[in-house]
Design an enzyme around this catalytic site. Structure first.
Site, short mmCIF file in Angstrom:
data_model
loop_
_atom_site.label_atom_id
_atom_site.label_comp_id
_atom_site.label_asym_id
_atom_site.label_seq_id
_atom_site.Cartn_x
_atom_site.Cartn_y
_atom_site.Cartn_z
N ASP A 35 0.82 -3.63 -12.26
CA ASP A 35 1.22 -2.22 -12.20
C ASP A 35 1.52 -1.65 -13.57
OD1 ASP A 35 1.32 -2.24 -9.23
OD2 ASP A 35 2.97 -3.63 -9.60
N LYS A 72 2.64 4.77 1.88
CA LYS A 72 1.32 4.42 1.36
C LYS A 72 0.29 4.95 2.35
CE LYS A 72 2.84 0.21 -1.01
NZ LYS A 72 2.82 -1.27 -0.98
#
Length: 476
Positions: free
Chosen positions: A252, A386
């Site tokens: 990330d 998400k």
């Protein structure tokens, strides 16, 4: 058919006359351009074709990209492949086989989109998001996303959403706000990843992410400036303490120094905040992703270590003590997925302590039934949204509404191994989420989201409000 018959059949004389009159009333400087634009707007947009292809996500894994054609334009969207959120901690043989399976799954989705999905959507109005999403879901006979695939469904749904915004001639975030029934004026607080661990990095840190929340910024632009400065100061501190080879980054974009304890990571971040001069204006958050290190009913904090001491195999109650101490010693305001996805008992125990925001990711999976249970049992008080977990924009919006009705926080989130589609930035504003998680300020797939939010803030001007200290209540 003669020219006159053709003109009369399509009512062109009347339409042209209306366009000319409109140009005269507007005193158009360029009447030809005005008339052509007026005629174009007069024709309603319809979907004419949906075309999909396989692309690569930020990990180089197969992903789906969709071009949705209307009679006016082409709108593109992409979504990470079905295994994007899974960690990279797999052996080489299994990794190769997994990649082959992903490629096959994406190829199957591409064929389905180019065939059945395209056929089902041709002729539909792109402004009718709910009807489009329902048509996509109707193709999934089992209603478990196995027929079309959640990520493939999402790419089509997002492309349709972009087409709907274009037809309305409004920015994407405003179109989403209309779908949600909210005003699109709130810029979210970025939960910026600065340290990676867990299955997203090669160090021994058990938790997946340490993040910073610049809630003390006056606007989103300053928040990103604060976050970026802190991130680079952190790099310097890691370099000084551990050497240059410890400045590598995880999935990330967070740094991945060879640390093994949560406190060691938090201390590094606190030092970076102090060096940047933002004490008190930046809070901390972690994503434990505890499902990854849950073994049976216990938690192995050394699950990545080659030399296990045997001292870090914790019970759920032990983990509650650890998290409670962290909240008392650090400005820690949010913990995501602190327990296993099925450990409802300890998640509830910890949430009821009300020491920080407790965010459900694997626990909820953006699933309406699991959200309902969590609300009723008070097993968390925030949702990780998400969109890829639900499959369509409409279902994502319903999950937001469900969380808001419970007065929860909402953290719109990317996926590790994401594509460079910036849709979730517009979703965070359109849904007035108050929080967005898009990784570190360094990787392309992360920066597309943050940069889009900077553009949105600029466009909103004086109407835009940075969530800041109200990062949770905006979702209420």
């Amino acid at each position: 058919m003669s020219v006159q018959e053709y003109l009369e059949k399509h009512l062109l004389p009347r339409k042209i006359e209306e366009a000319v009159n409109a140009a005269v009333r507007a005193k158009a400087a360029d009447p030809v351009l005005f008339i052509s634009t007026h005629m174009r707007r007069a024709a309603p947009a319809v979907i004419t074709r949906v075309c999909a292809r396989q692309i690569l996500d930020s990990r180089g894994a197969p992903a789906v990209e969709v071009d949705l054609h209307t009679n006016k334009a082409v709108h593109r969207a992409s979504a990470a492949g079905p295994g994007a959120a899974e960690g990279a901690a797999v052996d080489a043989t299994r990794g190769v086989e997994k990649r082959r399976l992903l490629a096959k799954a994406v190829a199957d989705s591409v064929r389905l989109i180019n065939g059945k999905v395209s056929e089902a959507l041709v002729g539909m109005d792109p402004q009718q998001q709910a009807q489009i999403d329902q048509a996509i879901m109707d193709l999934d006979k089992a209603h478990h996303r196995t027929e079309v695939g959640a990520n493939a469904m999402l790419a089509v749904s997002i492309a349709a959403c972009k087409a709907g915004a274009a037809e309305k001639e409004v920015p994407l975030y405003k179109h989403i706000a209309d779908l949600v029934g909210k005003s699109a004026t709130t810029l979210p607080v970025p939960a910026i990843t600065v340290i990676n661990g867990g299955t997203h990095a090669g160090n021994n840190l058990p938790i997946q992410e340490i993040k910073i929340l610049p809630i003390g910024a006056k606007n989103f632009e300053e928040a990103m400036q604060m976050g970026s400065e802190t991130y680079h100061h952190l790099k310097d501190i890691i370099w000084e303490k551990y050497g240059s080879d410890s400045c590598n980054i995880g999935d990330d974009g967070g740094f991945a120094p060879n640390i093994s304890s949560i406190t060691e990571g938090l201390d590094l971040v606190i030092a970076a905040i102090d060096r940047a001069g933002y004490n008190g204006r930046i809070k901390l958050a972690i994503d434990a992703a505890a499902t990854d290190f849950c073994v049976g009913k216990k938690y192995d904090l050394e699950f990545k270590s080659a030399k296990k001491s045997g001292q870090n195999f914790k019970t759920g109650d032990d983990m509650i003590e650890i998290y409670s101490q962290l909240c008392s010693e650090y400005p820690l305001v949010s913990i995501e997925q602190p327990f296993d996805k099925d450990d409802w008992e300890h998640s509830k125990k910890f949430t009821t302590l009300e020491l920080c925001q407790v965010v459900g990711d694997d626990l909820l999976m953006s699933d309406p039934e699991r959200i309902k249970r969590a609300v009723n049992e008070y097993t968390c008080d925030a949702l990780t949204l998400k969109a890829s977990q639900v499959g369509t924009v409409t279902e994502a919006i319903e999950a937001v509404k469900q969380a808001k009705d419970a007065h929860w926080g909402v953290m719109v989130s990317h996926r590790s191994g994401d594509t460079d589609d910036s849709f979730i930035a517009d979703l965070a504003v359109g849904a007035a989420a108050g929080q967005i998680k898009a990784g570190a300020p360094c990787r392309g797939e992360c920066l597309t989201k943050y940069n889009q939010l900077l553009r949105i803030e600029e466009e909103l001007g004086g109407e835009g409000v940075y969530a800041g200290e109200n990062w949770r209540t905006t979702a209420g």
